[in-house]
Write a protein that holds these residues in place. Structure first.
Motif, PDB file in Angstrom:
ATOM      1  N   ALA A   1       0.854  -1.188   0.000  1.00  0.00           N
ATOM      2  CA  ALA A   1       0.000   0.000   0.000  1.00  0.00           C
ATOM      3  C   ALA A   1       0.889   1.236   0.000  1.00  0.00           C
ATOM      4  O   ALA A   1       2.049   1.179   0.419  1.00  0.00           O
ATOM      5  CB  ALA A   1      -0.902  -0.005   1.230  1.00  0.00           C
ATOM      6  N   ALA A   2       0.345   2.323  -0.475  1.00  0.00           N
ATOM      7  CA  ALA A   2       1.072   3.599  -0.417  1.00  0.00           C
ATOM      8  C   ALA A   2       0.044   4.714  -0.454  1.00  0.00           C
ATOM      9  O   ALA A   2      -1.058   4.531  -0.981  1.00  0.00           O
ATOM     10  CB  ALA A   2       2.027   3.727  -1.597  1.00  0.00           C
TER      11      ALA A   2
ATOM     12  N   SER B   1       3.581   9.274  -9.717  1.00  0.00           N
ATOM     13  CA  SER B   1       4.218   8.967 -11.003  1.00  0.00           C
ATOM     14  C   SER B   1       3.649   7.665 -11.556  1.00  0.00           C
ATOM     15  O   SER B   1       3.120   6.830 -10.812  1.00  0.00           O
ATOM     16  CB  SER B   1       5.736   8.818 -10.822  1.00  0.00           C
ATOM     17  OG  SER B   1       5.993   7.669 -10.023  1.00  0.00           O
ATOM     18  N   ILE B   2       3.807   7.478 -12.846  1.00  0.00           N
ATOM     19  CA  ILE B   2       3.328   6.245 -13.469  1.00  0.00           C
ATOM     20  C   ILE B   2       4.123   5.050 -12.923  1.00  0.00           C
ATOM     21  O   ILE B   2       3.589   3.941 -12.772  1.00  0.00           O
ATOM     22  CB  ILE B   2       3.379   6.346 -15.016  1.00  0.00           C
ATOM     23  CG1 ILE B   2       2.416   5.342 -15.655  1.00  0.00           C
ATOM     24  CG2 ILE B   2       4.775   6.196 -15.555  1.00  0.00           C
ATOM     25  CD1 ILE B   2       0.962   5.663 -15.492  1.00  0.00           C
ATOM     26  N   GLU B   3       5.382   5.304 -12.563  1.00  0.00           N
ATOM     27  CA  GLU B   3       6.204   4.220 -11.992  1.00  0.00           C
ATOM     28  C   GLU B   3       5.644   3.777 -10.638  1.00  0.00           C
ATOM     29  O   GLU B   3       5.618   2.586 -10.320  1.00  0.00           O
ATOM     30  CB  GLU B   3       7.660   4.682 -11.822  1.00  0.00           C
ATOM     31  CG  GLU B   3       8.438   4.850 -13.108  1.00  0.00           C
ATOM     32  CD  GLU B   3       8.086   6.125 -13.865  1.00  0.00           C
ATOM     33  OE1 GLU B   3       7.503   7.057 -13.244  1.00  0.00           O
ATOM     34  OE2 GLU B   3       8.372   6.196 -15.079  1.00  0.00           O
ATOM     35  N   GLU B   4       5.208   4.739  -9.846  1.00  0.00           N
ATOM     36  CA  GLU B   4       4.625   4.416  -8.538  1.00  0.00           C
ATOM     37  C   GLU B   4       3.305   3.657  -8.724  1.00  0.00           C
ATOM     38  O   GLU B   4       3.013   2.685  -8.031  1.00  0.00           O
ATOM     39  CB  GLU B   4       4.420   5.705  -7.728  1.00  0.00           C
ATOM     40  CG  GLU B   4       3.672   5.555  -6.409  1.00  0.00           C
ATOM     41  CD  GLU B   4       4.404   4.725  -5.361  1.00  0.00           C
ATOM     42  OE1 GLU B   4       5.468   4.150  -5.650  1.00  0.00           O
ATOM     43  OE2 GLU B   4       3.870   4.618  -4.242  1.00  0.00           O
TER      44      GLU B   4
ATOM     45  N   ALA C   1       1.852  -3.975  -9.911  1.00  0.00           N
ATOM     46  CA  ALA C   1       2.725  -5.129 -10.177  1.00  0.00           C
ATOM     47  C   ALA C   1       2.617  -6.171  -9.066  1.00  0.00           C
ATOM     48  O   ALA C   1       2.643  -7.374  -9.333  1.00  0.00           O
ATOM     49  CB  ALA C   1       4.170  -4.664 -10.329  1.00  0.00           C
ATOM     50  N   VAL C   2       2.498  -5.719  -7.835  1.00  0.00           N
ATOM     51  CA  VAL C   2       2.362  -6.666  -6.723  1.00  0.00           C
ATOM     52  C   VAL C   2       0.896  -7.078  -6.556  1.00  0.00           C
ATOM     53  O   VAL C   2       0.564  -8.274  -6.574  1.00  0.00           O
ATOM     54  CB  VAL C   2       2.864  -6.039  -5.390  1.00  0.00           C
ATOM     55  CG1 VAL C   2       2.698  -7.048  -4.245  1.00  0.00           C
ATOM     56  CG2 VAL C   2       4.307  -5.594  -5.504  1.00  0.00           C
TER      57      VAL C   2
ATOM     58  N   ILE D   1      -5.283   7.387  -1.924  1.00  0.00           N
ATOM     59  CA  ILE D   1      -4.813   6.001  -2.092  1.00  0.00           C
ATOM     60  C   ILE D   1      -5.320   5.418  -3.425  1.00  0.00           C
ATOM     61  O   ILE D   1      -5.627   4.241  -3.521  1.00  0.00           O
ATOM     62  CB  ILE D   1      -5.234   5.086  -0.903  1.00  0.00           C
ATOM     63  CG1 ILE D   1      -6.742   5.218  -0.588  1.00  0.00           C
ATOM     64  CG2 ILE D   1      -4.378   5.351   0.317  1.00  0.00           C
ATOM     65  CD1 ILE D   1      -7.257   4.188   0.410  1.00  0.00           C
ATOM     66  N   ALA D   2      -5.392   6.281  -4.454  1.00  0.00           N
ATOM     67  CA  ALA D   2      -5.990   5.848  -5.731  1.00  0.00           C
ATOM     68  C   ALA D   2      -5.326   4.601  -6.329  1.00  0.00           C
ATOM     69  O   ALA D   2      -6.033   3.688  -6.771  1.00  0.00           O
ATOM     70  CB  ALA D   2      -5.979   6.996  -6.732  1.00  0.00           C
TER      71      ALA D   2
END
Ligand code: NAP
Length: 252
Positions: free
Chosen positions: A89-90, A98-101, A107-108, A147-148
């Motif tokens: 979670a983040a 960012s798109i990486e985030e 991914a998980v 938390i989108a």
């Protein structure tokens, strides 16, 4: 004989929190449990507390790691219970994400779950009994500010669960999701620390910010989630599929 005697269960993220509680509950039901995660030392320490448990390293974001982990797990016999619990979670503002985030979370929480499910679905389709339980979240059923990426990932998990329950309804496999509110684990510890750091609130106030989402006004315990997972894995739950069961003190 216990209700899951003779069955073999993989629990991803089974070395901590909700996953560990699920592993203990399924082992108490008689299953042979295999717990998987990235931190092998922590997994082995956890496995040593559960009779007959095995620990296998996996990174669910890495296809080769998933292949290797499930090949090792299947060496002892087919897997007929999969608890897809590994998740991260983040929190943060959407316009600063960012798109990486975004991709790191998916991914998980989504692709990792897809990989692990595909690793067992072939044998599950032919089995007399098979269970997949996905640890989603109340965030898989409703929105949440800041938390989108997590909310989107858990909505994907619920959608996938419902789709697979229909696609494989002709088999003996069931697919269900559990949707907890805030559970007292490392993820929530991090959320509390994050709220304290970003808002300057006390620990007590930060905790209250989370528990106000639960009509019962408290954090949920991992064992309460595991109890629902145990039910969904029981041989007599075979007609329960495609469900997203909230464990949230009444929040919907
Ligand atoms: P946790 O203790 O942090 O558990 C997360 C687990 O996922 C860890 O055991 C971690 O193990 C594993 N993991 C993370 N990334 C992984 C990766 N790339 N490959 C393999 N394993 C990975 O927190 P938790 O609260 O028990 O979370 C378990 C699940 O419950 C998550 O899916 C979470 O979204 C969901 N959930 C939690 C809450 C809550 O309030 N706590 C509420 C609703 C839903 P390693 O670090 O060893 O890899």
């Amino acid at each position: 004989m216990s209700k899951l005697t003779g069955h073999r269960a993989v629990i991803t993220g089974g070395g901590t929190g909700i996953g560990l509680a699920c592993a203990k509950a399924l082992a108490a039901d008689g299953a042979r449990v295999i717990i998987m995660g990235r931190n092998l030392d922590r997994l082995e320490a956890a496995a040593s507390t559960i009779t007959g448990a095995e620990a296998i390293r996996i990174d669910v974001t890495d296809a080769d790691s998933v292949d290797d982990a499930f090949a090792a797990a299947k060496a002892g016999g087919e897997i007929d219970i999969l608890v897809n619990n590994a998740g991260i979670a983040a929190a943060g503002a959407f316009h600063r994400t960012s798109i990486e985030e975004w991709q790191r979370i998916q991914a998980v929480n989504v692709e990792g779950l897809v990989r692990c499910t595909q690793a067992v679905i072939g044998s599950m389709m032919k089995a007399d009994y098979a269970r997949v339980v996905n640890i989603a979240s109340i965030a898989g059923l409703r929105g949440g500010a800041y938390i989108a990426p997590y909310v989107a990932s858990k909505h994907a998990v619920v959608g996938l669960t419902k789709s697979l329950s229909l696609e494989y309804a002709h088999t003996n496999a069931t697919f269900n999701a559990v949707c907890p509110g805030y559970v007292e684990t490392a993820i929530v510890d991090n959320s509390i620390a994050n709220i304290m750091a970003k808002t300057g609130r006390s620990r007590e106030d930060a905790l209250a910010e989370l528990t106000k989402n639960n009509p019962q006004g408290r954090l949920i315990q991992s064992e309460e989630v595991a109890e629902a997972v145990s039910f969904l894995c029981s041989p007599l739950s075979g007609s329960v599929s495609g469900q997203a069961i909230t464990i949230s003190g009444g929040a919907i």
